[in-house]
Design a protein around this motif. Structure first.
Motif, PDB file in Angstrom:
ATOM      1  N   MET A   1       0.834  -1.194   0.000  1.00 23.92           N
ATOM      2  CA  MET A   1       0.000   0.000   0.000  1.00 23.92           C
ATOM      3  C   MET A   1       0.870   1.246   0.000  1.00 23.92           C
ATOM      4  O   MET A   1       1.755   1.390   0.822  1.00 23.92           O
TER       5      MET A   1
ATOM      6  N   LYS B   1      -2.497   4.792   5.960  1.00 27.23           N
ATOM      7  CA  LYS B   1      -3.763   5.310   6.434  1.00 27.23           C
ATOM      8  C   LYS B   1      -3.977   4.880   7.877  1.00 27.23           C
ATOM      9  O   LYS B   1      -3.989   3.705   8.177  1.00 27.23           O
TER      10      LYS B   1
ATOM     11  N   ARG C   1      -5.962   4.277  11.472  1.00 29.69           N
ATOM     12  CA  ARG C   1      -7.297   4.060  12.030  1.00 29.69           C
ATOM     13  C   ARG C   1      -7.151   4.129  13.543  1.00 29.69           C
ATOM     14  O   ARG C   1      -6.217   3.552  14.095  1.00 29.69           O
ATOM     15  N   VAL C   2      -8.049   4.824  14.190  1.00 26.58           N
ATOM     16  CA  VAL C   2      -8.008   4.853  15.654  1.00 26.58           C
ATOM     17  C   VAL C   2      -9.404   4.598  16.209  1.00 26.58           C
ATOM     18  O   VAL C   2     -10.401   4.883  15.550  1.00 26.58           O
ATOM     19  N   LYS C   3      -9.433   4.032  17.390  1.00 24.60           N
ATOM     20  CA  LYS C   3     -10.700   3.772  18.052  1.00 24.60           C
ATOM     21  C   LYS C   3     -10.624   4.348  19.453  1.00 24.60           C
ATOM     22  O   LYS C   3      -9.883   3.863  20.301  1.00 24.60           O
TER      23      LYS C   3
ATOM     24  N   LYS D   1      -7.226   2.185  20.745  1.00 28.91           N
ATOM     25  CA  LYS D   1      -6.642   1.243  19.791  1.00 28.91           C
ATOM     26  C   LYS D   1      -6.254   1.990  18.535  1.00 28.91           C
ATOM     27  O   LYS D   1      -7.025   2.828  18.053  1.00 28.91           O
ATOM     28  N   THR D   2      -5.077   1.709  18.014  1.00 25.24           N
ATOM     29  CA  THR D   2      -4.654   2.357  16.773  1.00 25.24           C
ATOM     30  C   THR D   2      -4.061   1.326  15.818  1.00 25.24           C
ATOM     31  O   THR D   2      -3.462   0.346  16.238  1.00 25.24           O
ATOM     32  N   LEU D   3      -4.271   1.576  14.548  1.00 25.52           N
ATOM     33  CA  LEU D   3      -3.739   0.693  13.509  1.00 25.52           C
ATOM     34  C   LEU D   3      -3.370   1.570  12.329  1.00 25.52           C
ATOM     35  O   LEU D   3      -4.105   2.495  11.982  1.00 25.52           O
ATOM     36  N   ILE D   4      -2.218   1.319  11.736  1.00 27.23           N
ATOM     37  CA  ILE D   4      -1.851   2.085  10.552  1.00 27.23           C
ATOM     38  C   ILE D   4      -1.309   1.140   9.501  1.00 27.23           C
ATOM     39  O   ILE D   4      -0.643   0.154   9.817  1.00 27.23           O
ATOM     40  N   SER D   5      -1.637   1.417   8.236  1.00 29.45           N
ATOM     41  CA  SER D   5      -1.100   0.584   7.158  1.00 29.45           C
ATOM     42  C   SER D   5       0.296   1.083   6.817  1.00 29.45           C
ATOM     43  O   SER D   5       0.485   2.262   6.510  1.00 29.45           O
TER      44      SER D   5
ATOM     45  N   SER E   1       6.098  -5.909  12.968  1.00 29.69           N
ATOM     46  CA  SER E   1       5.513  -6.362  11.714  1.00 29.69           C
ATOM     47  C   SER E   1       4.792  -5.233  10.979  1.00 29.69           C
ATOM     48  O   SER E   1       4.548  -4.170  11.539  1.00 29.69           O
ATOM     49  N   ALA E   2       4.465  -5.516   9.735  1.00 29.46           N
ATOM     50  CA  ALA E   2       3.754  -4.545   8.910  1.00 29.46           C
ATOM     51  C   ALA E   2       2.415  -4.196   9.543  1.00 29.46           C
ATOM     52  O   ALA E   2       1.859  -4.981  10.312  1.00 29.46           O
ATOM     53  N   ASN E   3       1.889  -3.036   9.202  1.00 32.93           N
ATOM     54  CA  ASN E   3       0.604  -2.564   9.718  1.00 32.93           C
ATOM     55  C   ASN E   3       0.547  -2.607  11.243  1.00 32.93           C
ATOM     56  O   ASN E   3      -0.259  -3.315  11.829  1.00 32.93           O
TER      57      ASN E   3
ATOM     58  N   TYR F   1      -0.101  -2.367  15.065  1.00 36.47           N
ATOM     59  CA  TYR F   1      -1.293  -2.165  15.894  1.00 36.47           C
ATOM     60  C   TYR F   1      -0.833  -1.835  17.305  1.00 36.47           C
ATOM     61  O   TYR F   1      -0.024  -2.554  17.868  1.00 36.47           O
TER      62      TYR F   1
END
Lengths: 284, 108
Positions: B1, B5, B7-9, B23-27, B70-72, B74
């Motif tokens: 990708m 991008k 993402r957060v919660k 919680k957060t996650l990014i690509s 690792s990738a993406n 969290y």
């Protein structure tokens, strides 16, 4: 390796595994995502080679399962979001997007993934979701076809697949000449390939639930694809998984999208009938 | 990708001084720098090396990320919310770019 409660324990004989399996079959609470229940174990119909059809979900650790059961932590959703954006993006000479013809994907694409591969009369062959998407792109949108394993394709198959999540896999073998593809796929499944001289069935029918080195063998069901594989650190198609298996047994793998793999996908969809679509699943 | 991008919660509301889970996650590909391409040349390292979370301008959580992640990536952590305000999340890339997003929370 820890032995998890409620999941098959490694190293026991096949009969013991099946006994444990039947206890688990009447599990009170099915795994669910936002209220959508996932049937991860279903009874096999008569004439099916397996005593019970079990999703790959059941063979993974509870940590991996937890990733799949929460859409926020499921890294597959990064691609689903891309697919959602691409759905309404106009591309190609016809000035159309997917949305121009199909409208709201949550309505129009419901059940599409569950019935794939599907017979296409005009082409005279079964179409996988990838085939169908590319036909739409080249024939109706006037856009370029996507490569099988491209991020664009994976995003779209994941987004379209998600709309069928929770629905039972049900491939229609009555249509057209599907049976001959099913036969071809079945031959493939039981044919030994490569230097290690192994067929799909040697691992996924005779030895599911056992460990192959550090990895627990599943039944090799296709209901979660395209899925996020932690080893790949990204989404991958079913045909990538096929290729990985063939590389592992030191065979020369067929190409993604080849007739051989489409036939195998057709046969596998039949083997996994009744399991819930889990796209985008998470596996290790 | 290509693009990263986030993402957060974050819960939309909380009671005063409640400890909430974020919680957060990014690509991101998190290229470790240890791998080689098909010609045998090393692929240069490109990872997210730092993450910070600010609440109303004050850092409440930060961490350094290393090549083995690792990738993406969290990340999940907790924070105490004394008042209504805005969480700002920032990821810093090796190439200098920053990805950020914000999330509001109301204390009732």
């Amino acid at each position: 390796m820890r032995n998890l409660p409620g999941i098959l324990v490694a190293g026991v004989a096949a009969t013991a595994i099946l006994a444990a399996g039947s206890v688990l079959a009447d599990q009170a609470n099915l795994p669910s995502i936002d209220g959508v229940e996932l049937k991860t174990r279903v009874d096999a119909p008569e004439g099916h080679p397996l005593p019970e059809i079990i999703s790959g979900f059941e063979f993974r650790t509870k940590e991996t399962q937890a990733l799949e059961l929460d859409d926020f932590t499921n890294p597959g959703f990064l691609m689903v979001e891309n697919g959602e954006a691409a759905w309404s993006t106009v591309e190609g000479s016809a000035g159309k997007s997917c949305e121009s013809c199909h409208g709201d994907a949550s309505e129009s694409m419901k059940g599409v993934r569950a019935n794939m591969p599907k017979w296409n009369e005009a082409a005279g062959r079964p179409f996988t979701l990838e085939n169908q998407i590319n036909e739409c792109r080249t024939e109706r949108m006037g856009a370029e076809a996507w490569k099988w394993e491209s991020d664009d394709m994976l995003s779209m198959t994941a987004y379209v697949g998600l709309q069928s999540r929770g629905m039972p896999v049900a491939v229609d073998l009555e249509a057209g000449d599907m049976m001959s593809w099913w036969e071809k796929g079945k031959d493939f499944y039981y044919t030994r390939f490569g230097q290690l001289d192994l067929a799909c069935a040697n691992c996924h029918e005779d030895n599911y639930g056992n460990y192959i080195r550090a990895d627990r063998l599943s039944q090799g069901q296709s209901n979660g694809f395209p899925l996020y594989r932690l080893k790949w650190q990204k989404m991958g198609s079913l045909h990538r998984r096929f290729k990985g298996c063939m590389d592992n047994i030191r065979a020369k793998a067929f190409k993604r999208g080849s007739d051989e793999f489409v036939a195998l996908e057709t046969y596998l969809a039949w083997r996994g009938q009744g399991l819930s679509v889990e796209t985008p699943a998470v596996r290790n | 990708m290509a693009s990263s991008k986030p993402r957060v919660k974050v819960p939309k509301t909380a009671s005063k001084d409640e400890v909430i889970t974020i919680k957060t996650l990014i690509s991101h590909k998190m290229e470790s720098g240890q791998r080689k391409d098909s010609d045998g040349n090393p692929i240069p390292r490109q990872i997210i090396n730092k993450f910070t979370c600010d609440f109303n301008g004050k850092t409440v959580f930060s961490c350094d990320l290393e090549p083995a992640i690792s990738a993406n990536p969290y990340l999940e952590f907790s924070a105490k919310v004394p008042e209504s305000g805005t969480f700002k999340f920032t990821w810093v890339d090796d190439d200098g770019s920053e990805y950020s997003t914000e999330s509001k929370i109301a204390v009732e």
